[in-house]
Design a protein around this motif. Sequence first.
Motif, mmCIF file in Angstrom:
data_model
loop_
_atom_site.group_PDB
_atom_site.id
_atom_site.type_symbol
_atom_site.label_atom_id
_atom_site.label_comp_id
_atom_site.label_asym_id
_atom_site.label_seq_id
_atom_site.Cartn_x
_atom_site.Cartn_y
_atom_site.Cartn_z
ATOM 1 N N GLY A 316 -6.501 -48.386 53.645
ATOM 2 C CA GLY A 316 -6.229 -47.543 52.494
ATOM 3 C C GLY A 316 -7.295 -47.652 51.426
ATOM 4 N N ASN A 317 -7.123 -46.879 50.369
ATOM 5 C CA ASN A 317 -8.033 -46.910 49.235
ATOM 6 C C ASN A 317 -7.391 -46.181 48.061
ATOM 7 O OD1 ASN A 317 -8.555 -44.020 49.549
ATOM 8 N ND2 ASN A 317 -9.851 -44.594 51.277
ATOM 9 N N LYS A 318 -8.073 -46.212 46.918
ATOM 10 C CA LYS A 318 -7.622 -45.514 45.705
ATOM 11 C C LYS A 318 -6.178 -45.860 45.341
ATOM 12 C CE LYS A 318 -10.806 -41.649 46.411
ATOM 13 N NZ LYS A 318 -10.942 -40.173 46.600
ATOM 14 N N GLY A 319 -5.847 -47.132 45.505
ATOM 15 C CA GLY A 319 -4.527 -47.597 45.107
ATOM 16 C C GLY A 319 -3.414 -47.318 46.084
ATOM 17 N N LYS A 320 -3.729 -46.732 47.252
ATOM 18 C CA LYS A 320 -2.714 -46.448 48.266
ATOM 19 C C LYS A 320 -3.055 -47.209 49.540
ATOM 20 C CE LYS A 320 -1.598 -41.864 46.440
ATOM 21 N NZ LYS A 320 -1.478 -40.413 46.734
ATOM 22 N N PHE A 321 -2.136 -48.080 49.957
ATOM 23 C CA PHE A 321 -2.436 -48.970 51.075
ATOM 24 C C PHE A 321 -1.289 -48.978 52.089
ATOM 25 C CE2 PHE A 321 -4.638 -50.551 47.315
ATOM 26 C CZ PHE A 321 -5.953 -50.618 47.793
ATOM 27 N N LEU A 322 -1.664 -49.299 53.314
ATOM 28 C CA LEU A 322 -0.725 -49.382 54.432
ATOM 29 C C LEU A 322 -0.929 -50.732 55.107
ATOM 30 C CD1 LEU A 322 1.251 -47.720 56.348
ATOM 31 C CD2 LEU A 322 -0.781 -47.265 57.720
ATOM 32 N N LEU A 323 0.149 -51.491 55.288
ATOM 33 C CA LEU A 323 0.085 -52.788 55.960
ATOM 34 C C LEU A 323 0.915 -52.724 57.229
ATOM 35 C CD1 LEU A 323 0.450 -53.404 52.599
ATOM 36 C CD2 LEU A 323 -0.267 -55.646 53.443
ATOM 37 N N GLN A 324 0.377 -53.292 58.307
ATOM 38 C CA GLN A 324 1.048 -53.230 59.609
ATOM 39 C C GLN A 324 0.842 -54.524 60.382
ATOM 40 O OE1 GLN A 324 -1.468 -49.663 60.270
ATOM 41 N NE2 GLN A 324 0.294 -48.830 61.371
#
Length: 371
Positions: A316-324
Amino acid sequence: MAAPASRLCHIAFHVPAGQPLARDLQRLFGFQPLAAREAEGWRQLALRSGDAVFLVNEGSGPGEPLYGLDTRHAVPSATNLCFDVADVGAAALALASRGCRVPVPPVSVRDAQGAATYAVVSSPAGNLSLTVLERAGYRGPFLPGFGPVPSAPGPSWISHVDHLTLVCTPGSSPTLMRWFHDCLGFCHLPLSPGEDPEVGLEVATGSGHGGLRLTALQTPPGTVVPTLVLAESLRGATSSQDQVEQFLDRHQGPGLQHVELYTPNIVEATEGVAMAGGQLLTPPKAYYQQPGKERQILDAGHKPSLLAQQGILLDGNKGKFLLQVFTKSLFAEDTFFLELIQRQGATGFGQGNVRALWQSVQEQVARGQEA
């Protein structure tokens, strides 16, 4: 659309007697028994974590298990998706008029808590069938015909099913996309700007291993149905099987490869699963050494060393992230697995993470082929 789905009720599995899926869902992932039924050679146990419900059908009786279809598949498998619809009778007629096979026509089941009506439809996706269910006003813990089972309070890591990934044969994604659109109201969800629904998103994984073609589908706003992702392999330069081809081979056809379970705290959930004995995939060491990866993890508010220790991927970037994080297969046949996912504003599926997962699984595939 023939039978617009409004909600995912449950995901059903067929396993032989003694297979430890139900036990593992409780011990490793914090699912709690919800309701059970034993009749005609079947033991059916519904388990819940948050809004995620799995129905484990164990055995092989002379008839059909309630709310499903005995596909007599060669290996343990996720075999059925059950959706709530407004009118089962109308849905079954509409589906049949579109050429769908309805092996279980509308059936009504009643107990002291109320009634439900369901029908089972065969899908073009291998052994996966779909149940359409009408249960307005039912007051029991699960569905008519099931009795409550005792359960002790346990961890609550999972809140709901985020999305489902269905592996299909090369070139079949457009056909499946149209089928899910026409029959259940799923629409194309672009994963990249200007994406052609007939092509989907191609994720090249490098190193001569080809990659993935992903096509995402969603139901209209106002429904509570997880995103459905169709995945097929893109052939690479090597002659060895990739992981999607291996699934098709070991599963003996297309099917549900994994279920993505949402957790509000992936660090806590992953730690709990690992401490309980759950086996998780290990990303390549180079993943956490990519230029900018440490900064990206810090920007998301996490510790790079902790994510690396637990095998958690972040994109992610620009304050939007995905964790898996991904488990190893829950079956000895090395087919079905689970994913834990946490979203910090991100709505996609993490192309960088897809590549990392592909490479980590591919390394294990290669080691297995060398053994």
